[in-house]
Design a protein around this motif. Sequence first.
Motif, mmCIF file in Angstrom:
data_model
loop_
_atom_site.group_PDB
_atom_site.id
_atom_site.type_symbol
_atom_site.label_atom_id
_atom_site.label_comp_id
_atom_site.label_asym_id
_atom_site.label_seq_id
_atom_site.Cartn_x
_atom_site.Cartn_y
_atom_site.Cartn_z
ATOM 1 N N UNK A 162 3.608 -5.517 -2.971
ATOM 2 C CA UNK A 162 2.940 -4.770 -1.908
ATOM 3 C C UNK A 162 2.961 -3.289 -2.257
ATOM 4 N N UNK A 163 1.924 -2.600 -1.788
ATOM 5 C CA UNK A 163 1.813 -1.162 -2.002
ATOM 6 C C UNK A 163 1.278 -0.533 -0.714
ATOM 7 N N UNK A 164 1.944 0.532 -0.265
ATOM 8 C CA UNK A 164 1.530 1.174 0.988
ATOM 9 C C UNK A 164 1.428 2.684 0.779
ATOM 10 N N UNK A 165 0.258 3.222 1.142
ATOM 11 C CA UNK A 165 0.029 4.661 1.026
ATOM 12 C C UNK A 165 0.283 5.292 2.388
ATOM 13 N N UNK A 166 1.454 5.936 2.526
ATOM 14 C CA UNK A 166 1.844 6.543 3.794
ATOM 15 C C UNK A 166 1.302 7.967 3.932
ATOM 16 N N UNK A 167 0.743 8.515 2.873
ATOM 17 C CA UNK A 167 0.091 9.820 2.906
ATOM 18 C C UNK A 167 -1.090 9.770 1.950
ATOM 19 N N UNK A 168 -1.901 10.817 1.972
ATOM 20 C CA UNK A 168 -3.110 10.827 1.152
ATOM 21 C C UNK A 168 -2.789 10.699 -0.322
ATOM 22 N N UNK B 297 0.550 10.075 -1.605
ATOM 23 C CA UNK B 297 1.824 9.441 -1.930
ATOM 24 C C UNK B 297 1.925 8.059 -1.276
ATOM 25 N N UNK B 298 2.535 7.144 -2.020
ATOM 26 C CA UNK B 298 2.728 5.791 -1.533
ATOM 27 C C UNK B 298 3.989 5.187 -2.106
ATOM 28 N N UNK B 299 4.311 3.991 -1.640
ATOM 29 C CA UNK B 299 5.477 3.257 -2.127
ATOM 30 C C UNK B 299 5.048 1.844 -2.494
ATOM 31 N N UNK B 300 5.730 1.258 -3.489
ATOM 32 C CA UNK B 300 5.399 -0.098 -3.906
ATOM 33 C C UNK B 300 6.670 -0.898 -4.137
ATOM 34 N N UNK C 194 13.502 -10.675 -10.698
ATOM 35 C CA UNK C 194 13.693 -9.239 -10.860
ATOM 36 C C UNK C 194 12.820 -8.489 -9.874
ATOM 37 N N UNK C 195 13.304 -7.324 -9.479
ATOM 38 C CA UNK C 195 12.664 -6.516 -8.445
ATOM 39 C C UNK C 195 12.386 -5.129 -8.996
ATOM 40 N N UNK C 196 11.191 -4.635 -8.697
ATOM 41 C CA UNK C 196 10.793 -3.297 -9.127
ATOM 42 C C UNK C 196 10.158 -2.578 -7.950
ATOM 43 N N UNK C 197 10.636 -1.399 -7.643
ATOM 44 C CA UNK C 197 10.092 -0.615 -6.555
ATOM 45 C C UNK C 197 10.052 0.852 -6.914
ATOM 46 N N UNK C 198 9.252 1.599 -6.181
ATOM 47 C CA UNK C 198 9.173 3.008 -6.486
ATOM 48 C C UNK C 198 8.168 3.753 -5.644
ATOM 49 N N UNK C 199 7.927 4.993 -6.031
ATOM 50 C CA UNK C 199 6.997 5.879 -5.360
ATOM 51 C C UNK C 199 5.805 6.119 -6.272
ATOM 52 N N UNK C 200 4.592 6.114 -5.685
ATOM 53 C CA UNK C 200 3.367 6.393 -6.428
ATOM 54 C C UNK C 200 2.773 7.711 -5.952
ATOM 55 N N UNK C 201 2.106 8.402 -6.870
ATOM 56 C CA UNK C 201 1.431 9.654 -6.525
ATOM 57 C C UNK C 201 0.070 9.676 -7.198
ATOM 58 N N UNK C 202 -0.924 10.180 -6.489
ATOM 59 C CA UNK C 202 -2.259 10.305 -7.058
ATOM 60 C C UNK C 202 -2.897 11.609 -6.557
ATOM 61 N N UNK C 203 -3.615 12.270 -7.459
ATOM 62 C CA UNK C 203 -4.203 13.553 -7.135
ATOM 63 C C UNK C 203 -5.650 13.613 -7.648
#
Length: 233
Positions: A190-196, A198-201, A224-233
């Motif tokens: 799952x991936x959720x964009x909580x701001x324009x 920035x998001x988390x996955x 195995x589990x992988x999570x993190x923060x995403x950024x796009x500009x």
Amino acid sequence: VNLTGNELALFAGVEGDLKKTTFRTLTDYNPYLHTRSPALTIMNTKYFHGYAGIRGNLKFFEYTVQAGFKPTNDLPLYKFRFTGDLKYDFEVIYDDVDIINVGGSIKATPLKGLDITGTMNVNIYDTKTEFWAWHLPVLESNFQLLYTTKDGKLRTKANFYLSDGVASNSGFGGARKDELKGLYDLSLGAEYWFAKHFGAFLDVNNLLDNRSERWRFYPTYGINVLGGISARF
């Protein structure tokens, strides 16, 4: 040739090409190659491919089914080596191989925002010199469910991968064939964009905890589990 508009069409073709082989393409496919030996050679693969099939679009459902024959020269095979002291690696063996291929794909959108895709391929190998097509899978399939909310902020996915067990040589001389166990991998993400910007996955892979060997003596990871923060500009 369209038989019934977009619902059913026949297609056929022939093609030939020279596939460039490099050290990187070999080690990307098999990261356990024995690379220190001067006997590691790089040979390009030549092939001719004749194929035919059907395809169509049934409103929310697209499909393709295809069969073909593919004579191939200098196809890389991956032969297991036992070097002593519990050390294992692989060497590249080239062979001329005739390949019969049958495959298909589907893509469906039963609901808005929900995409279902699937592919399946079966390859039957007829080697000229080697006894088997070492470490090349006969059956491979991928299925994916992808759902995106209307606002595009949330994206969820489910993936299932299935492959039959590859043929491996014994590694102790001779031509004895060992059939490795099949691979299957169920993953959710799952991936959720909580701001324009920035998001988390979060991805949870191999939920079925399959630890079979794609390459002999090198089992896959378990859950195995992988999570993190995403950024796009």
